[in-house]
Design a protein around this motif. Structure first.
Motif, PDB file in Angstrom:
ATOM      1  N   PRO A  93       0.810  -1.194  -0.056  1.00  0.00           N
ATOM      2  CA  PRO A  93       0.137  -0.085  -0.056  1.00  0.00           C
ATOM      3  C   PRO A  93       0.889   1.173   0.106  1.00  0.00           C
ATOM      4  N   GLY A  94       0.389   2.297  -0.681  1.00  0.00           N
ATOM      5  CA  GLY A  94       1.262   3.500  -0.770  1.00  0.00           C
ATOM      6  C   GLY A  94       2.034   3.761  -2.161  1.00  0.00           C
ATOM      7  N   GLN A  95       2.325   2.623  -3.043  1.00  0.00           N
ATOM      8  CA  GLN A  95       3.201   2.640  -3.976  1.00  0.00           C
ATOM      9  C   GLN A  95       2.260   3.360  -4.978  1.00  0.00           C
ATOM     10  N   ASN A  96       3.067   4.357  -5.699  1.00  0.00           N
ATOM     11  CA  ASN A  96       2.318   5.187  -6.883  1.00  0.00           C
ATOM     12  C   ASN A  96       2.187   4.303  -8.140  1.00  0.00           C
ATOM     13  N   VAL A  97       1.349   4.833  -8.714  1.00  0.00           N
ATOM     14  CA  VAL A  97       0.766   4.230 -10.016  1.00  0.00           C
ATOM     15  C   VAL A  97       0.844   5.440 -11.157  1.00  0.00           C
ATOM     16  N   TYR A  98       1.623   5.044 -12.256  1.00  0.00           N
ATOM     17  CA  TYR A  98       1.736   6.108 -13.103  1.00  0.00           C
ATOM     18  C   TYR A  98       1.217   5.618 -14.667  1.00  0.00           C
ATOM     19  N   THR A  99       0.775   6.527 -15.474  1.00  0.00           N
ATOM     20  CA  THR A  99       0.707   5.955 -16.945  1.00  0.00           C
ATOM     21  C   THR A  99       1.853   5.523 -17.595  1.00  0.00           C
ATOM     22  N   THR A 100       1.940   4.525 -18.492  1.00  0.00           N
ATOM     23  CA  THR A 100       3.043   4.187 -19.171  1.00  0.00           C
ATOM     24  C   THR A 100       3.299   4.444 -20.575  1.00  0.00           C
ATOM     25  N   GLY A 101       2.114   5.262 -21.219  1.00  0.00           N
ATOM     26  CA  GLY A 101       2.315   5.842 -22.488  1.00  0.00           C
ATOM     27  C   GLY A 101       1.972   4.918 -23.572  1.00  0.00           C
ATOM     28  N   ILE A 102       1.952   3.650 -23.182  1.00  0.00           N
ATOM     29  CA  ILE A 102       1.776   2.557 -24.319  1.00  0.00           C
ATOM     30  C   ILE A 102       0.332   2.542 -24.777  1.00  0.00           C
ATOM     31  N   GLY A 103       0.170   2.618 -26.026  1.00  0.00           N
ATOM     32  CA  GLY A 103      -1.160   2.891 -26.903  1.00  0.00           C
ATOM     33  C   GLY A 103      -1.111   4.191 -27.204  1.00  0.00           C
ATOM     34  N   GLY A 104      -0.558   5.284 -26.677  1.00  0.00           N
ATOM     35  CA  GLY A 104      -0.468   6.468 -27.286  1.00  0.00           C
ATOM     36  C   GLY A 104      -1.673   7.402 -26.871  1.00  0.00           C
ATOM     37  N   THR A 105      -2.498   6.853 -26.119  1.00  0.00           N
ATOM     38  CA  THR A 105      -3.873   7.578 -25.755  1.00  0.00           C
ATOM     39  C   THR A 105      -3.218   8.760 -24.798  1.00  0.00           C
ATOM     40  N   PHE A 106      -2.685   8.308 -23.522  1.00  0.00           N
ATOM     41  CA  PHE A 106      -2.085   8.990 -22.540  1.00  0.00           C
ATOM     42  C   PHE A 106      -0.664   8.946 -22.449  1.00  0.00           C
ATOM     43  N   PRO A 107      -0.123  10.160 -22.409  1.00  0.00           N
ATOM     44  CA  PRO A 107       1.434  10.236 -22.349  1.00  0.00           C
ATOM     45  C   PRO A 107       2.006   9.502 -21.110  1.00  0.00           C
ATOM     46  N   ALA A 108       3.040   9.239 -21.300  1.00  0.00           N
ATOM     47  CA  ALA A 108       3.854   8.418 -20.024  1.00  0.00           C
ATOM     48  C   ALA A 108       3.935   9.488 -18.919  1.00  0.00           C
ATOM     49  N   GLY A 109       3.916   8.729 -17.421  1.00  0.00           N
ATOM     50  CA  GLY A 109       4.169   9.590 -16.489  1.00  0.00           C
ATOM     51  C   GLY A 109       3.356  10.399 -15.813  1.00  0.00           C
ATOM     52  N   LEU A 110       1.924  10.170 -16.166  1.00  0.00           N
ATOM     53  CA  LEU A 110       0.902  10.938 -15.469  1.00  0.00           C
ATOM     54  C   LEU A 110       0.397  10.213 -14.259  1.00  0.00           C
ATOM     55  N   PHE A 111       0.397  10.589 -13.073  1.00  0.00           N
ATOM     56  CA  PHE A 111       0.078  10.057 -11.720  1.00  0.00           C
ATOM     57  C   PHE A 111      -1.421   9.614 -11.750  1.00  0.00           C
ATOM     58  N   VAL A 112      -1.486   8.519 -11.684  1.00  0.00           N
ATOM     59  CA  VAL A 112      -2.826   7.655 -11.580  1.00  0.00           C
ATOM     60  C   VAL A 112      -3.559   7.627 -10.287  1.00  0.00           C
ATOM     61  N   GLY A 113      -2.692   7.348  -9.368  1.00  0.00           N
ATOM     62  CA  GLY A 113      -3.217   7.194  -8.004  1.00  0.00           C
ATOM     63  C   GLY A 113      -1.997   6.509  -6.988  1.00  0.00           C
ATOM     64  N   THR A 114      -2.769   5.727  -5.972  1.00  0.00           N
ATOM     65  CA  THR A 114      -1.852   5.183  -5.202  1.00  0.00           C
ATOM     66  C   THR A 114      -2.545   3.772  -4.745  1.00  0.00           C
ATOM     67  N   VAL A 115      -1.532   2.717  -4.616  1.00  0.00           N
ATOM     68  CA  VAL A 115      -2.119   1.555  -4.472  1.00  0.00           C
ATOM     69  C   VAL A 115      -2.668   1.385  -2.950  1.00  0.00           C
ATOM     70  N   VAL A 116      -3.882   1.000  -2.797  1.00  0.00           N
ATOM     71  CA  VAL A 116      -4.727   0.849  -1.551  1.00  0.00           C
ATOM     72  C   VAL A 116      -4.328  -0.749  -0.704  1.00  0.00           C
ATOM     73  N   HIS A 117      -4.950  -1.531  -1.610  1.00  0.00           N
ATOM     74  CA  HIS A 117      -4.571  -2.834  -0.895  1.00  0.00           C
ATOM     75  C   HIS A 117      -4.901  -3.971  -1.937  1.00  0.00           C
ATOM     76  N   PRO A 118      -4.532  -5.237  -1.939  1.00  0.00           N
ATOM     77  CA  PRO A 118      -4.677  -6.296  -2.993  1.00  0.00           C
ATOM     78  C   PRO A 118      -6.199  -6.757  -2.893  1.00  0.00           C
ATOM     79  N   VAL A 119      -6.648  -7.187  -3.984  1.00  0.00           N
ATOM     80  CA  VAL A 119      -7.908  -7.814  -4.001  1.00  0.00           C
ATOM     81  C   VAL A 119      -7.820  -9.288  -3.852  1.00  0.00           C
ATOM     82  N   ASP A 120      -8.398 -10.156  -2.937  1.00  0.00           N
ATOM     83  CA  ASP A 120      -8.432 -11.309  -2.884  1.00  0.00           C
ATOM     84  C   ASP A 120      -9.104 -12.070  -3.853  1.00  0.00           C
ATOM     85  N   ASP A 121      -8.465 -12.872  -4.905  1.00  0.00           N
ATOM     86  CA  ASP A 121      -9.048 -13.286  -5.859  1.00  0.00           C
ATOM     87  C   ASP A 121      -7.844 -14.414  -6.446  1.00  0.00           C
ATOM     88  N   ASP A 122      -8.192 -15.768  -5.747  1.00  0.00           N
ATOM     89  CA  ASP A 122      -7.158 -16.907  -5.786  1.00  0.00           C
ATOM     90  C   ASP A 122      -7.654 -17.406  -7.159  1.00  0.00           C
TER      91      ASP A 122
END
Length: 115
Positions: free
Chosen positions: A38-67
């Motif tokens: 939790p707390g790790q930052n998430v950014y756009t990669t720029g793959i696909g060309g729709t959004f440029p790389a490096g835009l801040f998306v948000g922060t990891v909150v918690h994993p989702v339990d799905d085995d």
């Protein structure tokens, strides 16, 4: 919609972010051995060309339990409150170097680097 994104930490972990309703975004396609915190930052990669790389998306909150999936899923707290957004526009550069000068006179700015 979906966005190619990367979690920045000890290792860079790529996945796909999408909103499914609710308070959080979901990030899919992450390796189970990823060691997400939790707390790790998430950014756009720029793959696909729709959004440029490096835009801040948000922060990891918690994993989702799905085995039942072969990949991990995490909830991401968005960087913005979407209910307060009315308009969005992205400026990617201009031909007019007198307005948008990047130092070399081309008027084009490089995409932000992930830090």
């Amino acid at each position: 919609s979906r966005i190619s994104a990367i979690i920045v930490g000890d290792r860079e972990i790529k996945g796909i972010v999408r909103w499914e309703g609710g308070d959080y975004l979901r990030m899919y396609g992450l390796q189970h051995i990823s060691n997400l915190e939790p707390g790790q930052n998430v950014y756009t990669t720029g793959i696909g060309g729709t959004f440029p790389a490096g835009l801040f998306v948000g922060t990891v909150v918690h994993p989702v339990d799905d085995d039942q999936t072969i990949y991990s899923i995490v909830d991401v707290e968005p960087a913005v409150n979407f209910s307060l957004i009315h308009e969005v526009f992205i400026i990617t550069g201009s031909e007019r170097s007198d307005i948008w000068d990047d130092g070399d006179g081309t008027g084009q700015f490089l995409r932000p680097e992930i830090q």
